[in-house]
Structure formats: structure tokens, C-alpha cells
Design a protein around this motif. Structure first.
Motif, PDB file in Angstrom:
ATOM      1  N   GLU B 331      -0.274 -12.145  -5.138  1.00  0.00           N
ATOM      2  CA  GLU B 331       0.221 -11.246  -6.176  1.00  0.00           C
ATOM      3  C   GLU B 331      -0.044  -9.813  -5.753  1.00  0.00           C
ATOM      4  O   GLU B 331      -0.973  -9.530  -5.024  1.00  0.00           O
ATOM      5  CB  GLU B 331      -0.463 -11.566  -7.507  1.00  0.00           C
ATOM      6  N   ASP B 332       0.816  -8.937  -6.231  1.00  0.00           N
ATOM      7  CA  ASP B 332       0.724  -7.551  -5.831  1.00  0.00           C
ATOM      8  C   ASP B 332       0.986  -6.707  -7.077  1.00  0.00           C
ATOM      9  O   ASP B 332       1.535  -7.205  -8.050  1.00  0.00           O
ATOM     10  CB  ASP B 332       1.796  -7.276  -4.759  1.00  0.00           C
ATOM     11  N   THR B 333       0.617  -5.454  -7.037  1.00  0.00           N
ATOM     12  CA  THR B 333       0.926  -4.573  -8.162  1.00  0.00           C
ATOM     13  C   THR B 333       2.198  -3.798  -7.854  1.00  0.00           C
ATOM     14  O   THR B 333       2.319  -3.180  -6.801  1.00  0.00           O
ATOM     15  CB  THR B 333      -0.229  -3.570  -8.395  1.00  0.00           C
ATOM     16  N   HIS B 334       3.180  -3.932  -8.753  1.00  0.00           N
ATOM     17  CA  HIS B 334       4.435  -3.205  -8.588  1.00  0.00           C
ATOM     18  C   HIS B 334       4.522  -2.175  -9.697  1.00  0.00           C
ATOM     19  O   HIS B 334       4.254  -2.495 -10.852  1.00  0.00           O
ATOM     20  CB  HIS B 334       5.643  -4.145  -8.671  1.00  0.00           C
TER      21      HIS B 334
END
Lengths: 298, 390
Positions: B331-334
């Protein structure tokens, strides 16, 4: 009581995938040879897991409507049917001559006769001939080349073996001027059919169970029948001076019901009358065929 | 002598106690009892005279010979349809009024066992009388998934005829429904929903409307149900017999090979989301009996369906494969800048797709976040930020 289960792949996406299965089951149901005839699927319902419990019969003949021996016939179907003690060596096959094995299943009290797939039975040769006859409207096939199309080895080694097996037998039968096995993803390729044959006419019969994107889209485009399958093509279509008669998936041929019955008969089912009735109903021309021309080997 | 009478005399030696009919061959002659008649010490000709045309004798013969199959799911299902599976079950209805449809949920019958009409006693006798009267007078109907199945007595005697249609079509004029008599027609009929979309899951609540199967016999009725909802009768019967073999997710996942081998990696929390996505009543009419494993229940409603789901199906396994791949991604922060209304609109959109109501959003209803113009506007304005290429 005896039951027949036709075990096929089915599809979550393509509604046409299971249609040949239902059609052949209906043909066999009409003969009354079995007390029960049931379709079963990997991707549709009833599933392989639950089909046996839907039957009242204590003798069950399971015939896989698959083209070749391999992952599905050797691993998936026996596992999902819960066939106890199944070992692929029970079929004593080198990849094209699986016969049958008699087993029990863990969740029901029945005797299960697990048969080899439809695609590798000798009688499938007759179906290929029948397909060629119907697509050429009963022309003299002795002037024709025949291309039997398979997927190829990338998916399953036995898939190519099955294609070669039928091509070799049909070549020996002398019914066609020339017979070759061609493939989608290995040499000789389906793309080269027009240049591979000496004959002016070539019938192309894919050894596939159902029509799907391979037989409806890829193969017609690979053969050069059309640039875009959505625009359709004629039968025959001239490609590089050769008339190509493209037959579509052999599995949709009504005579496949006969092969299903032959498989069950080989496993001991009493279906001789039904075989005669189905041949009468599904065969267009005179009794062919590869069986009489080359002698049945088993 | 009619066939019913001859069969009765042959069976009397072993004694009959079925659906209000009692016949015994005693040292003092035959005993013959029904809710209407009670005779003892009669001879064969008197027995024959009493039995000739008797509805309880005809009923007995229907179940003994036409249906047969004691202990089979087919017989249990046909008994259940007319409420004959246990005393006191009153789901009768008359004519085409389906108000009285019995739509009993889980557990119905499981504790009762299958009495199969053999229990004596006053309740069973009264029940048999009322039941046969109802079958003569318009019939009885029950629902099975989205099917509405009606059974009634044929013209005379004990033979039954069965009709099947979509439960929503219960009150439809038969002339408005396409009629079929061959069970084999069912699989083509239910292959697509009312909007022509392929139905890969037979128990999805999307059965098409506008058809009816008429004048089926018992075997054809069960075949028809088997085409529409494969294996549901067999598993329902196993459950009633206390013999349902549930296979939980962990075992199903461990069995998978090939491209499905990876589904064992689906986290339990994600399995719960997957069951909520795929297995609730709005998506499938089977009642989920499986969990992660026998000791780890999924906190998701199981559904109220009549027939059980004993194992994750192939569609669920295929879905789980995709969910497993999704869960395996880092997961990544967009960062996306959106107004409050745009966030709400995205919520509407997700909801509309999840509840399959996209087609219901009116063309000019721009208030709805799932409205096509509104979504196209969002794409034109924010498409690049949302990772939409076109």
C-alpha cells in the motif's frame, strides 16, 4: 441404475463454453441408455465436487469432455470428485490412450468408472471426418488436405500428442489427400496452413471442445481468412490460392455424443443400442471411417 | 380390480401406515382405516370395494410406486413441497394466492427429521386429510430460491402435477408466460438474466422472468429444479438428515493448485470482506454454512436461504484469487485533492456499482454521484489525479 456424468470445463465468462456439453448430454438422455445423465463443470454448476451426490444411481460413468489428458483429467477432476486411491497410472496411458479406472468416491456410496477424455478416443477421428464432411457439404475428401489444429505444447505436452495421434491415424486412413497437425503456438503453425499443403483445398478442424475466442477469433485471423474476425469470412475462403474450409471447434459436432458413449462402453456400460441410435441420428454420411480404414487398436 | 386395489392387497401383508391410510392383514381379516372410513375383519372383496377409488389409497400408491425412492433427496423434496414431510406444517394455499407461501428459513425441518408420512397419530391423520383436500382444491405452493413451485392433484387418483415459475410471476396470467414441459429447456432459460447478461452463478438472485414449466411429473419437476439450482436439493436433503459435509475455506484453499494455488494466502480479514462481497443474500441465495475453519466463524450474515452452501464455490475461489493478489500489493499513500461533494460522489459511485443500480440512475439526475455526466465531469477534471488515462 447407471448414470453418466459428462465432466467439462465450463466458464464464468463465456456462456457458450458449456453449450456442447448440454447438447451432447441431451442427445444421450434421449436414447434412454442411462437412468440419469448429468453435466458437471469446473467453472459452472453442478460442480465436480457436488455432482455425484445429485445422482441416485450406484454405478456412475464419468466421461471428461476434454481434448487431451493432462492437468484437468489427471488432477483436477479426480481430486474434485474425491476419487479414493486415484493414481494417474491407473489409466496406463502414455498420454493418448487412457481407458478407464474403477474407483469409489469419498462422499457417496457409488462405484465410479472414471474414463479417459473424449478427445483422445479413436472415435474422435470419426468426428473429425464428420466435421470435414459437413463443412465441405459432402464433397470428395480424397482431393482435400486436412489440418487438425491444436493449442500446442505451451499449455500441455499431451495436447500436442492428441493432435498428432489423430492426424497420424487419419493420414493412414487414406480418406484425405494429405493430413497435417498444426498448432497455435508451436511449429508447424496454423498461420502457415496455406503454404504447408499441396492440395488446392484444405479443411481446417480445430480439436477444441467448444467455440471460444481461440476458435472464433484467433484461428480465423491466423489462417488469413479475415483481418478482423468481427467482419466474418466465407467458407471456403481463398488464401494464397488455396481454398480454406474452416470448420470451427470439433467439440460442437453432434457425433461427439457417440464418443462419450464409446468411452462409457469401454468402461463397461451397457450402451450398444444407444451408440447405434446416436450414430444414426448424428452422422450425415455413410458409416465412415477411420475405424474401418485403420483398424481399432483398442 | 383397479391397479391401486391390486397393489394395495399385495402390500397389505406387510402392513401399510401412510398419510392417514392404515391397512393390515390380521388373523381376523383385513383392517382398513382412513380419516373417513374404519373397518376391521373384512375380506378381500370388501377391502377391494373400499379401496377402489379411495383417495388415501391412490395417494399411498403415488408415493409407493410413482415416486418410490425411499430415503432419496428427490422423494424428500417432493414430500416437503406439499408439506407432507412433518405433521403440523401448514403451508397450504389455494389457487394463485401466494400469501401463504412457506418460506421457512434455516433449520426448518432439521430438528424434526424426515417422518415421510409414516408417523401415526391424530395430527398426522388430520394433516393428511387437509393436505389432500388442499391438493385437490387449487394445490399448494412453496418457494425454492426464486422459484415458485405449485403441486396439485391430477384429474383423478393420486398422481400429482407440478408447475414452476419465477416467484415474482406467481400471480401472472399464464397466457403471458412462455410455457415449457421439458426440463432440458431450463438451463437455456436461466442462463441469462432479464437484461441478457450471462449468469455464471446459478443461485444469484437474478433469475429471469416470464416463463413457466407446466404439468410436470415429480421426476421432471426435480430435474427442472436441478437445472435451475444444481445440487441444492441434494445438499438440502443432506442437511435435513444431519449429514451435510461442510468444507471450510481453509481446506478448500489448501486443495487448490495451478493458478488458484495462491488463494491460501488470503488473510482471514480479507476472507470476511470477500464473503460480505459475494455470499450475502443480495448476491447468492444459498445460506453460507462454511467459515474460515470449524473454529473461526466469519462475522458476515449467512443468509436466510432454504438451501445450504456447503463449500466456497468456483466463482468465490476465482474472486478470492483476485482479492489475494490485491492484498499482496504494497500500500502507498496517494495524494488527491477533492471537494467534499466529490468524495461523496465517489461514494455514490462505488455504492451504485456494488448494488448493481448503475442502470437505474436517470440520465439527467445530476444530483446522483453515479450519474454518467457527473462521473464524466469528474473524469475530465480529476482523471489524471485518479490514475485514469483516457
Amino acid at each position: 441404475m447407471q448414470a453418466l456424468v459428462i465432466a467439462a470445463h465450463g466458464s464464468h465468462l463465456n456462456p457458450g463454453s458449456s453449450e456442447p456439453t448440454f447438447a451432447h448430454a441431451e442427445t444421450i438422455r434421449a436414447t434412454g441408455a442411462f437412468d440419469e445423465v448429468r453435466e458437471a463443470f469446473w467453472k459452472e454448476e453442478p460442480s465436480f465436487r457436488e455432482v455425484l451426490r445429485t445422482l441416485e444411481s450406484d454405478e456412475v460413468y464419468v466421461v471428461p469432455l476434454f481434448v487431451s489428458e493432462g492437468y484437468f483429467t489427471e488432477r483436477v477432476i479426480p481430486r474434485e470428485l474425491r476419487l479414493e486411491g486415484w493414481n494417474v497410472s491407473d489409466w496406463e496411458s502414455d498420454g493418448t490412450d487412457a481407458d478407464h479406472a474403477t474407483l469409489s468416491a469419498a462422499d457417496v456410496e457409488k462405484t465410479v468408472h472414471y474414463c479417459g477424455p473424449v478427445g483422445t478416443h479413436d472415435a474422435m477421428g470419426d468426428v473429425i471426418v464428420e466435421r470435414a464432411r459437413s463443412i465441405t457439404e459432402d464433397r470428395d475428401l480424397a482431393d482435400f488436405g486436412l489440418a487438425v489444429v491444436g493449442h500446442g505444447t505451451e499449455r500441455n505436452e499431451n495436447s500436442a500428442k492428441a493432435i498428432h495421434y489423430h492426424a497420424d491415424r487419419l493420414r493412414r486412413s487414406g480418406l484425405f489427400a494429405e493430413v497435417r497437425a498444426v498448432f497455435m503456438d508451436e511449429e508447424p503453425e496454423v498461420d502457415d496452413v496455406a503454404t504447408l499443403f499441396e492440395t488446392d483445398d484444405v479443411v481446417v478442424v480445430p480439436l477444441f471442445v467448444a467455440d471460444g475466442f481461440h476458435t472464433r477469433e484467433d484461428i480465423p485471423e491466423d489462417l488469413g481468412l479475415t483481418d478482423d474476425y468481427r467482419r466474418g469470412y466465407d467458407v471456403p475462403t481463398a488464401v494464397d490460392g488455396v481454398r480454406i474450409w474452416y470448420a470451427g471447434a470439433v467439440g460442437t459436432e453432434p457425433l461427439v455424443a457417440d464418443v462419450v458413449l464409446e468411452r462409457a462402453a469401454d468402461a463397461g456400460a451397457d450402451v450398444a443400442d444407444a451408440i447405434a441410435a446416436v450414430r444414426e441420428r448424428t452422422r450425415s454420411g455413410p458409416e465412415a471411417t477411420t475405424g474401418t480404414a485403420t483398424g481399432r487398436s483398442r | 380390480m383397479t391397479g391401486d386395489v391390486a397393489a394395495l392387497i399385495e402390500a397389505a401383508g406387510d402392513g401399510i401406515d401412510f398419510d392417514g391410510l392404515v391397512v393390515e392383514d390380521t388373523a381376523y381379516g383385513y383392517r382398513f382405516e382412513t380419516p373417513e372410513v374404519s373397518k376391521r375383519g373384512i375380506d378381500t372383496s370388501e377391502l377391494a370395494a373400499l379401496a377402489d377409488g379411495d383417495p388415501y389409497v391412490a395417494n399411498w400408491r403415488y408415493w409407493a410406486e410413482t415416486v418410490g425412492g425411499r430415503g432419496t433427496a428427490r422423494r424428500a423434496f417432493l414430500r416437503w413441497l406439499e408439506g407432507a414431510d412433518a405433521a403440523g406444517t401448514d403451508d397450504a394455499e389455494s389457487g394463485d394466492d401466494t400469501e401463504g407461501d412457506s418460506d421457512a428459513g434455516r433449520g426448518d425441518g432439521a430438528q424434526r427429521g424426515d417422518t415421510d408420512g409414516d408417523e401415526g397419530g391424530d395430527d398426522a391423520t388430520v394433516d393428511a386429510r387437509e393436505r389432500l383436500a388442499a391438493l385437490r382444491d387449487g394445490g399448494r405452493a412453496r418457494t425454492w430460491g426464486e422459484l415458485r413451485i405449485r403441486v396439485r392433484l391430477a384429474d383423478a387418483g393420486g398422481e400429482r402435477v407440478y408447475d414452476v415459475r419465477h416467484r415474482d410471476d406467481a400471480a401472472a396470467d399464464p397466457r403471458d408466460l412462455d410455457a415449457f414441459r421439458d426440463p432440458g429447456a431450463a438451463h437455456d432459460l436461466v442462463k441469462y438474466d432479464d437484461r441478457g447478461r450471462y449468469r455464471p452463478l446459478s443461485t444469484a438472485p437474478s433469475l429471469p422472468h416470464g416463463w413457466q414449466f407446466v404439468e410436470l411429473d415429480g421426476d421432471a419437476l426435480v430435474d427442472t429444479v436441478d437445472f435451475v439450482y444444481p445440487a441444492t436439493v441434494a445438499n438440502w436433503h443432506r442437511e435435513r438428515e444431519g449429514a451435510l459435509d461442510v468444507t471450510h475455506w481453509r481446506e478448500t484453499a489448501a486443495r487448490q493448485t495451478g493458478i488458484y494455488g495462491l488463494v491460501s494466502d488470503l488473510p482471514t480479514e480479507a476472507l470476511t470482506w470477500a464473503a460480505e462481497a459475494c455470499c450475502v443474500d443480495s448476491q447468492c441465495l444459498k445460506r453460507r454454512e462454511w467459515d474460515h475453519d470449524a473454529g473461526t466463524e466469519l462475522d458476515v450474515p449467512r443468509g436466510d436461504g432454504e438451501f445450504p452452501c456447503r463449500e466456497p464455490c468456483s466463482l468465490f475461489v476465482a474472486a478470492a484469487r483476485e482479492f489475494t493478489k490485491l492484498e499482496g500489493e504494497p500500500e502507498d499513500t496517494h495524494e488527491v485533492t477533492l471537494s467534499e461533494s466529490e468524495v461523496e460522489g465517489l461514494g455514490d459511485l462505488v455504492d451504485a456499482v456494488a448494488e448493481d443500480r448503475v442502470d437505474e440512475v436517470r440520465e439527467a439526475d445530476l444530483d446522483d454521484g453515479a450519474n454518467r455526466y457527473r462521473v464524466r465531469y469528474l473524469r475530465a477534471k480529476r482523471g489524471r489525479d485518479l490514475g485514469i488515462d483516457s
